[in-house]
Design a protein around this motif. Structure first.
Motif, PDB file in Angstrom:
ATOM      1  N   VAL A  94      -6.539   3.433  -4.885  1.00  9.57           N
ATOM      2  CA  VAL A  94      -7.257   2.172  -4.672  1.00  9.57           C
ATOM      3  C   VAL A  94      -6.824   1.204  -5.766  1.00  9.57           C
ATOM      4  O   VAL A  94      -6.945   1.513  -6.954  1.00  9.57           O
ATOM      5  N   THR A  95      -6.295   0.070  -5.368  1.00  6.93           N
ATOM      6  CA  THR A  95      -5.779  -0.891  -6.359  1.00  6.93           C
ATOM      7  C   THR A  95      -6.509  -2.226  -6.335  1.00  6.93           C
ATOM      8  O   THR A  95      -6.392  -3.014  -7.265  1.00  6.93           O
ATOM      9  N   HIS A  96      -7.225  -2.525  -5.257  1.00  3.16           N
ATOM     10  CA  HIS A  96      -7.887  -3.828  -5.103  1.00  3.16           C
ATOM     11  C   HIS A  96      -9.324  -3.640  -4.634  1.00  3.16           C
ATOM     12  O   HIS A  96      -9.657  -2.618  -4.042  1.00  3.16           O
ATOM     13  N   HIS A  97     -10.158  -4.673  -4.872  1.00  6.52           N
ATOM     14  CA  HIS A  97     -11.554  -4.529  -4.453  1.00  6.52           C
ATOM     15  C   HIS A  97     -12.020  -5.630  -3.504  1.00  6.52           C
ATOM     16  O   HIS A  97     -13.209  -5.921  -3.400  1.00  6.52           O
ATOM     17  N   ARG A  98     -11.052  -6.211  -2.787  1.00  8.57           N
ATOM     18  CA  ARG A  98     -11.415  -7.329  -1.919  1.00  8.57           C
ATOM     19  C   ARG A  98     -10.281  -7.578  -0.933  1.00  8.57           C
ATOM     20  O   ARG A  98      -9.128  -7.256  -1.218  1.00  8.57           O
ATOM     21  N   LEU A  99     -10.631  -8.160   0.219  1.00 12.94           N
ATOM     22  CA  LEU A  99      -9.606  -8.663   1.135  1.00 12.94           C
ATOM     23  C   LEU A  99      -9.778 -10.164   1.226  1.00 12.94           C
ATOM     24  O   LEU A  99     -10.904 -10.662   1.271  1.00 12.94           O
ATOM     25  N   LEU A 107      -5.609 -10.570   6.736  1.00 20.09           N
ATOM     26  CA  LEU A 107      -6.190 -10.391   5.409  1.00 20.09           C
ATOM     27  C   LEU A 107      -5.208  -9.695   4.479  1.00 20.09           C
ATOM     28  O   LEU A 107      -4.419  -8.863   4.908  1.00 20.09           O
ATOM     29  N   VAL A 108      -5.273 -10.038   3.217  1.00 21.37           N
ATOM     30  CA  VAL A 108      -4.449  -9.340   2.222  1.00 21.37           C
ATOM     31  C   VAL A 108      -5.326  -8.830   1.084  1.00 21.37           C
ATOM     32  O   VAL A 108      -6.347  -9.431   0.757  1.00 21.37           O
ATOM     33  N   PRO A 109      -4.912  -7.716   0.473  1.00 22.44           N
ATOM     34  CA  PRO A 109      -5.663  -7.181  -0.663  1.00 22.44           C
ATOM     35  C   PRO A 109      -5.733  -8.189  -1.798  1.00 22.44           C
ATOM     36  O   PRO A 109      -4.749  -8.881  -2.080  1.00 22.44           O
TER      37      PRO A 109
ATOM     38  N   LYS B  74      -6.915  -1.759   7.951  1.00 20.50           N
ATOM     39  CA  LYS B  74      -7.268  -3.157   7.750  1.00 20.50           C
ATOM     40  C   LYS B  74      -7.401  -3.888   9.092  1.00 20.50           C
ATOM     41  O   LYS B  74      -8.325  -4.677   9.296  1.00 20.50           O
ATOM     42  N   GLU B  78     -10.491  -6.274  11.019  1.00 14.39           N
ATOM     43  CA  GLU B  78     -10.224  -7.661  11.426  1.00 14.39           C
ATOM     44  C   GLU B  78     -10.648  -7.955  12.865  1.00 14.39           C
ATOM     45  O   GLU B  78     -10.751  -9.111  13.257  1.00 14.39           O
ATOM     46  N   ALA B  88     -15.380  -7.822   4.122  1.00 12.58           N
ATOM     47  CA  ALA B  88     -14.071  -7.923   3.455  1.00 12.58           C
ATOM     48  C   ALA B  88     -14.187  -8.327   1.989  1.00 12.58           C
ATOM     49  O   ALA B  88     -13.309  -8.048   1.185  1.00 12.58           O
ATOM     50  N   CYS B  91     -14.825  -4.602  -0.948  1.00 12.86           N
ATOM     51  CA  CYS B  91     -14.426  -3.306  -0.415  1.00 12.86           C
ATOM     52  C   CYS B  91     -13.325  -2.693  -1.272  1.00 12.86           C
ATOM     53  O   CYS B  91     -12.607  -3.396  -1.977  1.00 12.86           O
ATOM     54  N   VAL B  93      -9.816  -1.115  -1.579  1.00 16.75           N
ATOM     55  CA  VAL B  93      -8.604  -1.178  -0.761  1.00 16.75           C
ATOM     56  C   VAL B  93      -7.573  -0.170  -1.271  1.00 16.75           C
ATOM     57  O   VAL B  93      -7.155  -0.225  -2.432  1.00 16.75           O
ATOM     58  N   VAL B  94      -7.174   0.740  -0.394  1.00 16.42           N
ATOM     59  CA  VAL B  94      -6.126   1.713  -0.723  1.00 16.42           C
ATOM     60  C   VAL B  94      -4.795   1.114  -0.310  1.00 16.42           C
ATOM     61  O   VAL B  94      -4.603   0.757   0.861  1.00 16.42           O
TER      62      VAL B  94
END
Lengths: 501, 501
Positions: A94-99, A107-109, B74, B78, B88, B91, B93-94
């Motif tokens: 897990v590298t991101h906490h939002r889209l 959507l992008v991380p 993802k 959407e 979104a 969350c 994100v992996v």
């Protein structure tokens, strides 16, 4: 011979047969997420029954359930060198906490994390961190915790239940003041698993120690239970690890001992997973579909009313309902006997096969003529022919019948293993055992080979081309001195070798 | 007055009191993973008891358990516009499936995924995808599934149990052939939750419909149960959503109806989570720590042997063991009565307070003099004073005593809610109700306000500065026509308003 419900049969194509049994019994299916399965109600019901029995055993042996985070900080995984080596290559990061909306739609991380998180592949590190806070004095020991959870290992080649990217399991984690006590715990839990496998799953297992090359990453000793599937391959069904002080040193699980000194705790971990459902299927099922040991069947008995179209009296249904009520008052190994009526509007044959494929242990057919005689028509999943029986007699003996079925399944599986286990005394015969293809001579096309050997990398290397692995060094067996069939060295160690899932 | 075990008290600092109760009762703690908690054995034991009762109710109402992937592609998120909007922003994100050694040591994410995966914040989309395969004909409906699982929502401000990044929950997901049937299911599960809250948690709740602004993202109707905590704030304790055909259209859950035409299914979802443990704590606990309704207590009775140092006869321990045996033969609401002996070598006072803080409903002290009289000294968690009772009498009435305690807790919580609920007829009084600070006039410093209103964005805007939200529009209440206190419009709708967790 009637046509079988599952095609191909075991003999025709074992891996494909397995997939078809899973499908026909409605146990699980692949999901759109690579490597992750959906466990359907009938499959999940088996897992729930496994959980119920194991959870009781864990509590009876002094363990308590708790729950720890699904995420492990990257730095935690890095703390124990062998452990990270073992798990970093296949994990969900897990590298991101939002889209966020992308310029081109979709959507992008976004919201990058300062430290990446790993979806737990196992929880030694995150639970060890908690233990380092909970354990201060010898009075806090032993600490005996179990967790029921999902874990993720990014497997490339997956197979329903047997190897999936996400699976469900329990992981026990304990800390002790002494090495002896930790070793005792490790072996106790191995015994709990072995007893569960044999008594509840009706699956005979060999308890043993893993070779160095097959140890859990970070463990000093790994024990396992190994079972033989119907294709004679081995399946590791549960493991119990003595972790020594490796994790307690990496994570500072220290305590003040009785003398006022400071010591590192000795830790263990042990687990079984939804893989057991795969083992269950491959141990008992036949060419007509799933066969379930009664102790794990979500339903033990299905009642099938046979009502002729011109019969509007409702008598058959009433009779079935009374029978159901009688059966539901019974208990089976401490839990309610699970019986139900299937009165769906389907053809009799279709309905019967539905339950055969799903492995319901006992089917009861009841028609107008049976009622007159106050008798029922009984189909046992482990016997090809149904038989009539007086209702009262059937009900009075049904628990015994289920126990017989359970024992019969164990005996059958044990016989298969015994028939396909050979003591092998030369490297030449060993190679033949695992490579020959002669259906008329079962002794020379695989199974378990029992051999003297020396646990060293040279042996592992020699085995690689054969795709054979040392399964375990069985416990509780004293051996004379022999000769390692791989290296020619003298040794007292005997191992079980096989091709494995 | 004796000093309280918890500092600060509820009156001094309610949020801090809450944290201290959680800590003193050993329920949970923060983990090194931001926003994720560790649920400790005593806290997890409460959750297990909640699961046990709810799971039984779900099965009795025709639902089956299953398990779906923890990851959601993802693109799935959407598909439903409101749903993605709602989830979104927070969350996990992996993006990678491997860690690789970095040039400067340590590990870096590697193996980027083609499509990012979201750790499920809720499973409508991934379960809907399975439903689209499972539902083909009206014969496949209704489909009634429940999942016990962990979910992740990247919350910025977290509080143990009440709001955490990861939490445990159950999520029910059902599909039906008709709108009526789906609505009926939505309300049935709301009733199941309300009954559980009131009978098992001893927590009175208001069943109602959420306003448009407070609906679940993607739902046509959201129902909830709302409870009042001891600081008079509201807590949403469970929700049941009628999803109309929104998800079935987005995910093509179609079926052939009886007439041969094709229709979209009507779906529902409903859930409760470990948040309920937080609700339980805040509803019942006092300035001495946790108070547990007996039906959810992991242990009902602790026996404390009082042995004088010069007493080596072992008689007290023997008496306690016999008492334990007697108690363990009893059942309480269908499950074994849980009693245990605490014979740790601790001072009597320390030991007693240990169990007071953890909310064990009944403590039994047994000393040499009690044995002579064949009596025990009983401490009820809901009463300040302990009392002596003949052993036989105590055992014979203990189940009744527990039931009385359970009822007493409910009554007390209901009285608090009633005392702090006001019918309010003007915007001016409404503002005063939520802003005045006069401890001598509880009617004017918050609680639940019951008001006529019109469900529109204007009202939501007007409420924002007060940090008050419409909690729900209570079900089953017929109203005369009144005037919306926010807009002056005529309306028949009455809502409950409050500050919420």
């Amino acid at each position: 011979m009637a046509k079988n419900a599952i095609s191909p049969t075991r003999d025709q194509d074992y891996p494909q047969w397995y997939q078809q049994v899973v499908k026909a019994a409605d146990l699980a299916e692949n999901s759109p997420v690579r490597g992750c399965m959906v466990i359907k109600p009938w499959g999940y019901g088996i897992w729930e029954n496994m959980q119920r029995v194991l959870d009781r055993r864990f509590k009876d042996t002094g363990h308590e359930n708790a729950y720890f985070p699904v995420f492990i900080p990257k730095s935690f995984l890095e703390k124990e060198a062998e452990h990270v080596e073992g798990f970093a290559k296949e994990c969900a990061v897990v590298t991101h906490h939002r889209l966020e909306p992308a310029p081109d739609g979709g959507l992008v991380p976004a919201g990058e994390l300062e430290e990446a998180l790993i979806v737990r592949p196992t929880s030694e590190t995150i639970i060890g961190d908690a233990f380092s806070r909970w354990v201060q004095s010898y009075r806090d020991l032993p600490l005996k915790i179990n967790q029921w959870a999902n874990v993720v290992r990014w497997e490339l080649r997956t197979r329903l239940f047997l190897r999936t990217a996400e699976f469900l399991w329990q992981e026990g984690h304990t800390a002790h003041a002494t090495q002896e006590e930790a070793l005792e715990e490790t072996r106790l839990m191995l015994d709990v698993y072995a007893e569960f496998a044999e008594k509840v799953m009706a699956m005979p297992v060999i308890k043993g120690e893993k070779t160095i090359g097959e140890r859990f990453p970070g463990a000093d000793v790994t024990y396992s239970i190994e079972a033989m599937m119907q294709d004679r391959k081995a399946l590791q069904a549960g493991t119990s690890h003595f972790l020594g002080q490796n994790f307690s040193r990496a994570q500072e699980i220290k305590f003040q001992d009785k003398e006022g000194g400071e010591s590192f705790a000795w830790t263990t971990s042990w687990g079984v997973s939804t893989r057991l459902v795969g083992a269950l299927i491959m141990t008992h099922s036949d060419d007509d579909g799933l066969v379930l040991p009664p102790r794990l069947a979500p339903k033990h008995i299905v009642i099938l009313p046979i009502v002729r179209e011109d019969d509007t009296s409702g008598k058959v249904i009433e009779y079935c309902q009374n029978l159901l009520k009688e059966l539901k008052e019974l208990t089976y190994h401490g839990y309610p006997l699970e019986a139900f009526i299937d009165d769906r509007d389907l053809r009799g044959g279709e309905k019967k096969w539905h339950h055969v494929k799903r492995g319901v242990p006992i089917r009861i057919e009841v028609g107008a003529r049976d009622i007159e005689k106050d008798s029922v028509f009984v189909g046992r999943r482990d016997q090809p022919k149904s038989y009539g029986a007086p209702r009262g007699e059937f009900v009075a003996s049904v628990i015994e019948t289920l126990d017989q079925m359970q024992q019969g399944m164990f005996d059958k599986a044990l016989a298969l293993r015994q028939e396909n286990t050979r003591t092998i005394k030369s490297w030449d015969k060993f190679q033949k055992f695992f490579t020959a293809k002669n259906p008329d001579k079962p002794e020379i096309h695989g199974g378990f080979a029992e051999c003297y050997f020396v646990d060293c990398p040279e042996v592992d290397e020699k085995l690689k081309p054969l795709k054979v692995t040392p399964r375990c060094i069985p416990l509780g067996v004293e051996h004379e001195e022999g000769v390692c069939i791989f290296t020619g060295q003298k040794t007292k160690v005997k191992g079980i070798f096989g091709k494995a899932y």
